[in-house]
Write a protein that holds these residues in place. Structure first.
Motif, PDB file in Angstrom:
ATOM      1  N   UNK A  43      -7.354  92.283  88.576  1.00 20.51           N
ATOM      2  CA  UNK A  43      -8.772  92.617  88.375  1.00 20.51           C
ATOM      3  C   UNK A  43      -9.658  91.460  88.844  1.00 20.51           C
ATOM      4  N   UNK A  44      -9.259  90.250  88.538  1.00 16.40           N
ATOM      5  CA  UNK A  44     -10.023  89.080  89.005  1.00 16.40           C
ATOM      6  C   UNK A  44     -10.045  89.015  90.524  1.00 16.40           C
ATOM      7  N   UNK A  45      -8.894  89.205  91.136  1.00 16.07           N
ATOM      8  CA  UNK A  45      -8.803  89.106  92.593  1.00 16.07           C
ATOM      9  C   UNK A  45      -9.554  90.235  93.290  1.00 16.07           C
ATOM     10  N   UNK A  46      -9.784  91.333  92.577  1.00 12.63           N
ATOM     11  CA  UNK A  46     -10.556  92.444  93.131  1.00 12.63           C
ATOM     12  C   UNK A  46     -12.060  92.223  92.971  1.00 12.63           C
ATOM     13  N   UNK A  47     -12.447  91.108  92.332  1.00 15.66           N
ATOM     14  CA  UNK A  47     -13.861  90.757  92.248  1.00 15.66           C
ATOM     15  C   UNK A  47     -14.485  90.802  90.878  1.00 15.66           C
ATOM     16  N   UNK A  48     -13.726  91.228  89.851  1.00 10.35           N
ATOM     17  CA  UNK A  48     -14.286  91.267  88.504  1.00 10.35           C
ATOM     18  C   UNK A  48     -14.391  89.854  87.926  1.00 10.35           C
ATOM     19  N   UNK A  49     -15.355  89.679  87.040  1.00  9.38           N
ATOM     20  CA  UNK A  49     -15.486  88.431  86.290  1.00  9.38           C
ATOM     21  C   UNK A  49     -14.824  88.623  84.934  1.00  9.38           C
ATOM     22  N   UNK A  50     -13.916  87.728  84.568  1.00  8.31           N
ATOM     23  CA  UNK A  50     -13.183  87.827  83.313  1.00  8.31           C
ATOM     24  C   UNK A  50     -13.620  86.730  82.356  1.00  8.31           C
ATOM     25  N   UNK A  51     -13.819  87.092  81.102  1.00 10.07           N
ATOM     26  CA  UNK A  51     -14.047  86.125  80.029  1.00 10.07           C
ATOM     27  C   UNK A  51     -13.028  86.433  78.947  1.00 10.07           C
ATOM     28  N   UNK A  52     -12.121  85.485  78.702  1.00 10.69           N
ATOM     29  CA  UNK A  52     -10.983  85.746  77.816  1.00 10.69           C
ATOM     30  C   UNK A  52     -10.858  84.621  76.794  1.00 10.69           C
ATOM     31  N   UNK A 109       0.239  80.280  78.303  1.00 11.79           N
ATOM     32  CA  UNK A 109       0.753  81.010  79.456  1.00 11.79           C
ATOM     33  C   UNK A 109      -0.326  81.896  80.061  1.00 11.79           C
ATOM     34  N   UNK A 110      -1.081  82.590  79.221  1.00 11.47           N
ATOM     35  CA  UNK A 110      -2.140  83.451  79.731  1.00 11.47           C
ATOM     36  C   UNK A 110      -3.241  82.609  80.368  1.00 11.47           C
ATOM     37  N   UNK A 111      -3.633  81.539  79.700  1.00  3.91           N
ATOM     38  CA  UNK A 111      -4.692  80.680  80.233  1.00  3.91           C
ATOM     39  C   UNK A 111      -4.300  80.099  81.585  1.00  3.91           C
ATOM     40  N   UNK A 112      -3.108  79.561  81.666  1.00  2.21           N
ATOM     41  CA  UNK A 112      -2.657  78.956  82.917  1.00  2.21           C
ATOM     42  C   UNK A 112      -2.493  80.002  84.015  1.00  2.21           C
ATOM     43  N   UNK A 113      -2.178  81.238  83.626  1.00  2.98           N
ATOM     44  CA  UNK A 113      -1.924  82.281  84.602  1.00  2.98           C
ATOM     45  C   UNK A 113      -3.158  82.841  85.272  1.00  2.98           C
ATOM     46  N   UNK A 145     -20.641  81.290  85.267  1.00  6.18           N
ATOM     47  CA  UNK A 145     -19.505  81.634  86.112  1.00  6.18           C
ATOM     48  C   UNK A 145     -19.903  82.723  87.086  1.00  6.18           C
ATOM     49  N   UNK A 146     -19.083  82.894  88.122  1.00  2.00           N
ATOM     50  CA  UNK A 146     -19.406  83.790  89.226  1.00  2.00           C
ATOM     51  C   UNK A 146     -18.423  84.945  89.307  1.00  2.00           C
ATOM     52  N   UNK A 147     -18.689  85.860  90.229  1.00  5.26           N
ATOM     53  CA  UNK A 147     -17.821  87.015  90.424  1.00  5.26           C
ATOM     54  C   UNK A 147     -16.448  86.561  90.917  1.00  5.26           C
ATOM     55  N   UNK A 148     -15.419  87.293  90.483  1.00  2.00           N
ATOM     56  CA  UNK A 148     -14.068  86.989  90.924  1.00  2.00           C
ATOM     57  C   UNK A 148     -13.486  85.737  90.320  1.00  2.00           C
ATOM     58  N   UNK A 149     -13.999  85.346  89.159  1.00  2.00           N
ATOM     59  CA  UNK A 149     -13.479  84.165  88.468  1.00  2.00           C
ATOM     60  C   UNK A 149     -13.145  84.523  87.023  1.00  2.00           C
ATOM     61  N   UNK A 150     -12.196  83.790  86.461  1.00  6.00           N
ATOM     62  CA  UNK A 150     -11.781  84.011  85.076  1.00  6.00           C
ATOM     63  C   UNK A 150     -12.159  82.787  84.254  1.00  6.00           C
ATOM     64  N   UNK A 151     -12.975  83.013  83.238  1.00  8.02           N
ATOM     65  CA  UNK A 151     -13.375  81.964  82.305  1.00  8.02           C
ATOM     66  C   UNK A 151     -12.545  82.106  81.039  1.00  8.02           C
ATOM     67  N   UNK A 152     -11.781  81.082  80.717  1.00  6.11           N
ATOM     68  CA  UNK A 152     -10.969  81.078  79.502  1.00  6.11           C
ATOM     69  C   UNK A 152     -11.712  80.315  78.415  1.00  6.11           C
ATOM     70  N   UNK A 153     -11.832  80.929  77.253  1.00  4.79           N
ATOM     71  CA  UNK A 153     -12.501  80.301  76.107  1.00  4.79           C
ATOM     72  C   UNK A 153     -11.431  79.854  75.129  1.00  4.79           C
ATOM     73  N   UNK A 188       5.765  90.578  78.001  1.00  7.75           N
ATOM     74  CA  UNK A 188       4.576  91.424  78.109  1.00  7.75           C
ATOM     75  C   UNK A 188       3.323  90.588  78.381  1.00  7.75           C
ATOM     76  N   UNK A 189       3.280  89.358  77.874  1.00  6.78           N
ATOM     77  CA  UNK A 189       2.172  88.474  78.226  1.00  6.78           C
ATOM     78  C   UNK A 189       2.153  88.254  79.735  1.00  6.78           C
ATOM     79  N   UNK A 190       3.325  88.086  80.306  1.00  6.48           N
ATOM     80  CA  UNK A 190       3.434  87.911  81.755  1.00  6.48           C
ATOM     81  C   UNK A 190       2.901  89.139  82.494  1.00  6.48           C
ATOM     82  N   UNK A 191       3.200  90.324  81.995  1.00  5.22           N
ATOM     83  CA  UNK A 191       2.691  91.554  82.602  1.00  5.22           C
ATOM     84  C   UNK A 191       1.175  91.611  82.520  1.00  5.22           C
ATOM     85  N   UNK A 192       0.633  91.230  81.369  1.00  6.88           N
ATOM     86  CA  UNK A 192      -0.818  91.226  81.197  1.00  6.88           C
ATOM     87  C   UNK A 192      -1.465  90.230  82.153  1.00  6.88           C
TER      88      UNK A 192
END
Length: 212
Positions: A181-190, A196-200, A27-35, A170-174
């Motif tokens: 953070x993703x849109x600012x360029x961080x790579x997320x692995x969750x 709801x979190x995965x789709x979001x 995966x690349x910068x600014x992307x969220x990988x859901x496991x 609170x899940x919605x807030x998270x």
């Protein structure tokens, strides 16, 4: 764009028990990988490998082109992880904890204090700033743990089921915080069981069910 995370046939075996069947993903910068995956398929094990706290039995793992090395300060500065709740001091308030983390990573005390208060506000912890950890509910403790990992610079954010003990609001807030953070360029692995979190936040999904 360069690849930030590269896993090739990474597997973990302990005492002849397969904790993580070989898996590959990039995966690349600014992307969220859901496991995703059933319990026991190795989601947490995979995150521990990425965070440098567990060595793989096979395969290779690189972050930002470098071998994962927990003792390397550059790696620690690049990668932030919450795999289980972090340690908490009983005699420090919520704000004390978050400010301490920020101050550890930032040279400017004013910048650290501003970051701490910003994270508190983002996660809706304003009313809890002066409480001690033992005075928090389970859901509040989960948000507090997330605040501690967000109160520092990072390029890669690794989270193991951050939705635990949280109600839908609170899940919605998270989700909103993680998107920022993703849109600012961080790579997320969750790793998550929450649709709801995965789709979001998901840009790509890795299912461990097929590998198990």
């Amino acid at each position: 764009m360069d690849l930030v995370i590269e896993l090739y046939e990474v597997g973990v075996v302990a005492n002849d028990v397969t904790l993580l069947a070989p898996v590959s993903v990039t995966t690349r910068a600014g992307r969220a990988l859901i496991v995703r995956g059933r319990n026991g398929t190795g989601k947490s094990t995979l995150l521990r490998v990425l965070a440098g706290v567990r060595k793989p039995s096979s395969g290779s793992v690189h972050i930002a082109g470098e071998v994962v090395a927990e003792r390397d300060r550059r790696f620690r500065r690049r990668v932030a992880a919450m795999i289980g709740l972090p340690p908490m001091a009983p005699d420090l308030t919520v704000l004390d904890h978050i400010t301490l983390v920020a101050t550890t990573w930032l040279d400017d005390p004013d910048e650290a204090a501003a970051l701490a208060r910003s994270v508190v506000a983002e996660l809706g912890l304003d009313a809890l700033m002066e409480r001690f950890p033992h005075e928090l509910s389970s859901g509040q403790t989960q948000l507090f743990g997330l605040a501690l990992v967000l109160a520092r610079p990072f390029e890669v954010l690794i989270l193991d089921e951050p939705e635990q003990r949280l109600d839908p609001e609170h899940v919605e807030s998270v989700v909103r915080v993680l998107r920022s953070r993703r849109d600012a360029g961080a790579t997320l692995v969750i790793a998550t069981h929450s649709a709801a979190l995965a789709e979001g936040v998901a840009d790509q999904t890795l299912s461990l069910d097929a590998a198990a």
